[in-house]
Scaffold this active site. Structure first.
Site, PDB file in Angstrom:
ATOM      1  N   LYS A 151     -14.916  30.215   6.627  1.00  0.00           N
ATOM      2  CA  LYS A 151     -14.955  28.909   7.341  1.00  0.00           C
ATOM      3  C   LYS A 151     -14.576  27.946   6.440  1.00  0.00           C
ATOM      4  O   LYS A 151     -14.643  27.776   5.130  1.00  0.00           O
ATOM      5  CB  LYS A 151     -16.217  28.794   7.871  1.00  0.00           C
ATOM      6  CG  LYS A 151     -16.491  29.874   9.034  1.00  0.00           C
ATOM      7  CD  LYS A 151     -17.953  29.710   9.936  1.00  0.00           C
ATOM      8  CE  LYS A 151     -18.038  30.854  10.945  1.00  0.00           C
ATOM      9  NZ  LYS A 151     -19.348  30.584  11.515  1.00  0.00           N
ATOM     10  N   LYS A 155     -32.311  21.081   9.667  1.00  0.00           N
ATOM     11  CA  LYS A 155     -32.537  22.343   9.995  1.00  0.00           C
ATOM     12  C   LYS A 155     -33.408  23.332   9.276  1.00  0.00           C
ATOM     13  O   LYS A 155     -32.729  24.171   8.613  1.00  0.00           O
ATOM     14  CB  LYS A 155     -31.264  23.118  10.309  1.00  0.00           C
ATOM     15  CG  LYS A 155     -31.184  24.311  10.980  1.00  0.00           C
ATOM     16  CD  LYS A 155     -29.743  24.909  10.894  1.00  0.00           C
ATOM     17  CE  LYS A 155     -29.669  26.272  11.408  1.00  0.00           C
ATOM     18  NZ  LYS A 155     -28.200  26.757  11.345  1.00  0.00           N
ATOM     19  N   HIS A 184     -29.121  29.563   0.362  1.00  0.00           N
ATOM     20  CA  HIS A 184     -29.439  30.961   0.935  1.00  0.00           C
ATOM     21  C   HIS A 184     -28.144  31.503   1.423  1.00  0.00           C
ATOM     22  O   HIS A 184     -27.059  30.999   2.013  1.00  0.00           O
ATOM     23  CB  HIS A 184     -30.671  30.837   1.705  1.00  0.00           C
ATOM     24  CG  HIS A 184     -30.355  29.926   3.244  1.00  0.00           C
ATOM     25  ND1 HIS A 184     -30.058  28.680   3.025  1.00  0.00           N
ATOM     26  CD2 HIS A 184     -30.085  30.252   4.373  1.00  0.00           C
ATOM     27  CE1 HIS A 184     -29.884  28.353   4.332  1.00  0.00           C
ATOM     28  NE2 HIS A 184     -29.947  29.409   4.978  1.00  0.00           N
ATOM     29  N   HIS A 229     -28.876  23.589   4.453  1.00  0.00           N
ATOM     30  CA  HIS A 229     -28.967  22.752   5.540  1.00  0.00           C
ATOM     31  C   HIS A 229     -29.392  21.417   5.243  1.00  0.00           C
ATOM     32  O   HIS A 229     -30.503  21.215   4.442  1.00  0.00           O
ATOM     33  CB  HIS A 229     -29.797  23.367   6.657  1.00  0.00           C
ATOM     34  CG  HIS A 229     -29.432  24.929   7.097  1.00  0.00           C
ATOM     35  ND1 HIS A 229     -28.327  25.190   7.487  1.00  0.00           N
ATOM     36  CD2 HIS A 229     -30.319  26.011   6.926  1.00  0.00           C
ATOM     37  CE1 HIS A 229     -28.394  26.312   7.684  1.00  0.00           C
ATOM     38  NE2 HIS A 229     -29.565  26.909   7.554  1.00  0.00           N
ATOM     39  N   SER A 272     -22.500  33.154   5.016  1.00  0.00           N
ATOM     40  CA  SER A 272     -22.001  32.177   3.781  1.00  0.00           C
ATOM     41  C   SER A 272     -23.049  31.754   3.023  1.00  0.00           C
ATOM     42  O   SER A 272     -24.273  32.004   3.520  1.00  0.00           O
ATOM     43  CB  SER A 272     -21.273  31.105   4.241  1.00  0.00           C
ATOM     44  OG  SER A 272     -22.056  30.450   5.190  1.00  0.00           O
ATOM     45  N   GLN A 315     -25.126  28.990   1.896  1.00  0.00           N
ATOM     46  CA  GLN A 315     -25.387  27.510   2.494  1.00  0.00           C
ATOM     47  C   GLN A 315     -26.485  27.051   2.117  1.00  0.00           C
ATOM     48  O   GLN A 315     -27.461  27.559   1.664  1.00  0.00           O
ATOM     49  CB  GLN A 315     -25.127  28.132   4.113  1.00  0.00           C
ATOM     50  CG  GLN A 315     -25.970  29.140   4.589  1.00  0.00           C
ATOM     51  CD  GLN A 315     -25.814  29.500   5.989  1.00  0.00           C
ATOM     52  OE1 GLN A 315     -26.736  28.955   6.914  1.00  0.00           O
ATOM     53  NE2 GLN A 315     -25.054  30.239   6.240  1.00  0.00           N
ATOM     54  N   GLU A 343     -35.754  26.200   8.565  1.00  0.00           N
ATOM     55  CA  GLU A 343     -35.693  27.671   9.413  1.00  0.00           C
ATOM     56  C   GLU A 343     -36.378  28.625   8.657  1.00  0.00           C
ATOM     57  O   GLU A 343     -37.130  28.590   7.650  1.00  0.00           O
ATOM     58  CB  GLU A 343     -34.140  27.986   9.623  1.00  0.00           C
ATOM     59  CG  GLU A 343     -33.611  28.422   8.031  1.00  0.00           C
ATOM     60  CD  GLU A 343     -32.046  28.613   8.470  1.00  0.00           C
ATOM     61  OE1 GLU A 343     -31.325  28.268   9.265  1.00  0.00           O
ATOM     62  OE2 GLU A 343     -31.708  29.611   7.331  1.00  0.00           O
ATOM     63  N   ARG A 350     -21.479  24.774   3.685  1.00  0.00           N
ATOM     64  CA  ARG A 350     -21.133  26.137   3.199  1.00  0.00           C
ATOM     65  C   ARG A 350     -20.399  26.043   1.834  1.00  0.00           C
ATOM     66  O   ARG A 350     -19.641  24.968   1.716  1.00  0.00           O
ATOM     67  CB  ARG A 350     -20.128  26.959   4.185  1.00  0.00           C
ATOM     68  CG  ARG A 350     -20.747  27.257   5.379  1.00  0.00           C
ATOM     69  CD  ARG A 350     -19.804  28.022   6.501  1.00  0.00           C
ATOM     70  NE  ARG A 350     -20.600  28.133   7.672  1.00  0.00           N
ATOM     71  CZ  ARG A 350     -20.629  27.309   8.609  1.00  0.00           C
ATOM     72  NH1 ARG A 350     -19.794  25.970   8.533  1.00  0.00           N
ATOM     73  NH2 ARG A 350     -21.127  27.506   9.825  1.00  0.00           N
TER      74      ARG A 350
END
Length: 455
Positions: A334, A169, A309, A146, A142, A144, A171, A328
């Site tokens: 979802k 989050k 991203h 964080h 997706s 999205q 990453e 998302r």
């Protein structure tokens, strides 16, 4: 029996129970101390979790499936999607200590907090601050972002079933194969081109927004570029599904016609591919607004809080702060929270930094993002080679991607091969050797934090 004698007997029985309890407690305490001493330097082999998201690769085509099979001994379902292999303590996919009666790594660490080291215990209490994963991406994830810590805490409080924890989050994805991703917004110059060459987007957003972008450089800063981008992106993502479906139909028809007379750009080819994966999805149009990146094996992309991203295809090792929070807004069946995503993004424009790693020795490169929780080492050993991972004042986890060999500390030695995952306590030197070839990854706390905990 007289009352004094009864009282005396009761006292005697109570005293005997007390001495038995004290002796037992002393024995247990000594056993815990002994085990704790052993645990402080030994390798801890782990049984790890897998996530079967729909975007994962199917059956043995997925590296994640093969790692999971070798790690846990389970059978791979040839019809099932295998997306993520998790090594860590997060409740959504915990690892377990091999050779125990289903003791989780999180519980084991709580019983042996010294294995984290003083810096980690002081900063993150009794838990691993990072989560290591391997991803096998078959189709796009997706669009999205964080949330940062403040927003994560709020979202978790309001919707704990959707936002599983209160942590941020940040990453990093380190490519194992050629790896494609959308990340961050395109530059102002590229945005000008998109708005002039993709009429389907112009039709969906207010023309005044487009005019602002095309003339922003002439306005002496009166209009901020990020505000204009925010306006365009928010309006695009908020358009009703019927209008999106109509615009996409025209876009796909136009691109397929133009494909007969000219070579499409890589972004246009990507949009055609995404539309087949997610028909009538606004994320297909939104892809025009993001940077399209292709990582070679050994290159890494890091993503901070509130940065948009979407991973598209390929396999990677991913490390992050210990969180599972995702907001998302496209390319997914979802739950989507468009308003939250549009309001939280930074709207920074331009290409993100690509890390190529800093060599530590002939076999190992280190990837250090600007986040406190983690860094990652990639180690590729040739036949007969040996490498030493020096002791650090924080914990590490290792995962073997391919090959076989051995890992040794001052108090333990383990044979390792594809799928092996291990926890290594703070202050433990690890020697790795192989008689064939071996590729493994180590995740640990950012060394700058361990060496300068007060900064």
């Amino acid at each position: 029996m007289s009352l004094p004698m009864q009282i005396f007997n009761l006292f005697a029985v109570t005293a005997s129970y007390f001495f038995i309890f004290a002796a037992t407690f002393s024995i247990q305490k000594r056993a815990m101390e002994v085990n704790g001493g052993e645990n402080e330097k030994r390798l801890v082999k782990l049984k790890c979790s897998v996530q079967n998201y729909d975007w994962g690769r199917i059956g043995y085509d997925s590296r994640v499936a093969r790692l999971f099979e070798r790690n846990c001994g389970g059978l791979v379902d040839e019809k099932k999607h295998y997306a993520e292999f998790w090594i860590g303590t997060h409740v959504s996919g915990p690892s377990f200590v091999e050779g125990t009666d289903n003791v989780s790594l999180k519980s084991w660490i709580l019983q042996n907090p010294k294995v984290l080291g003083d810096v980690v215990v002081e900063k993150w209490v009794r838990d691993l601050p990072f989560l290591l994963k391997v991803l096998s991406v078959g189709r796009s994830l997706s669009i999205q972002a964080h949330p940062d810590k403040e927003l994560a805490g709020l979202l978790h409080k309001l919707q704990p079933n959707v936002y599983k924890d209160a942590n941020h989050k940040p990453e990093m994805a380190l490519a194992l194969t050629e790896f494609e991703a959308l990340c961050g917004f395109i530059s102002s110059e590229e945005l000008d081109v998109v708005l002039e060459s993709v009429p389907e987007i112009n039709e969906l957003v207010d023309n005044s927004c487009v005019d602002q972008v095309l003339t922003v450089d002439k306005n002496n800063g009166e209009v901020k570029e990020d505000r204009v981008l925010w306006s365009i992106f928010t309006k695009l993502m908020s358009v009703d599904r019927e209008a999106i479906s109509t615009a996409l139909s025209r876009l796909i028809s136009r691109l397929n016609c133009e494909k007969e007379i000219r070579e499409l750009t890589s972004k246009e080819e990507l949009v055609l591919k995404l539309e087949k994966q997610y028909p009538n999805d606004v994320g297909v149009l939104a892809a025009f607004l993001f940077n399209f990146l292709k990582l070679n094996p050994g290159e890494a992309l890091y993503i901070g809080a509130n940065e948009p991203h979407a991973y598209l295809t390929g396999e990677c090792v991913e490390c992050m702060a210990a969180s599972d929070n995702v907001v998302r807004a496209g390319l997914t069946p979802k739950y989507m929270d468009v308003k939250i995503l549009c309001s939280m993004l930074t709207y920074k424009q331009g290409l993100p930094e690509i890390l190529k790693g800093v060599p530590l020795n002939p076999y190992t490169r280190r990837y250090t993002p600007p986040f406190e929780e983690f860094e990652v080492d990639r180690c590729v050993l040739t036949r007969g080679a040996t490498v030493v991972f020096p002791e650090v004042p924080g914990p590490s986890v290792f995962v073997v991607i391919s090959g076989e060999g051995s890992m040794m500390t001052s108090s333990s030695e383990e044979s390792v091969s594809e799928g092996s995952a291990l926890f290594v306590p703070a202050g433990t030197e690890v020697c790795v050797s192989t008689e064939s070839e071996l590729e493994l990854f180590r995740a640990g706390v950012n060394n700058k934090v361990l060496m300068n905990p007060l900064q």
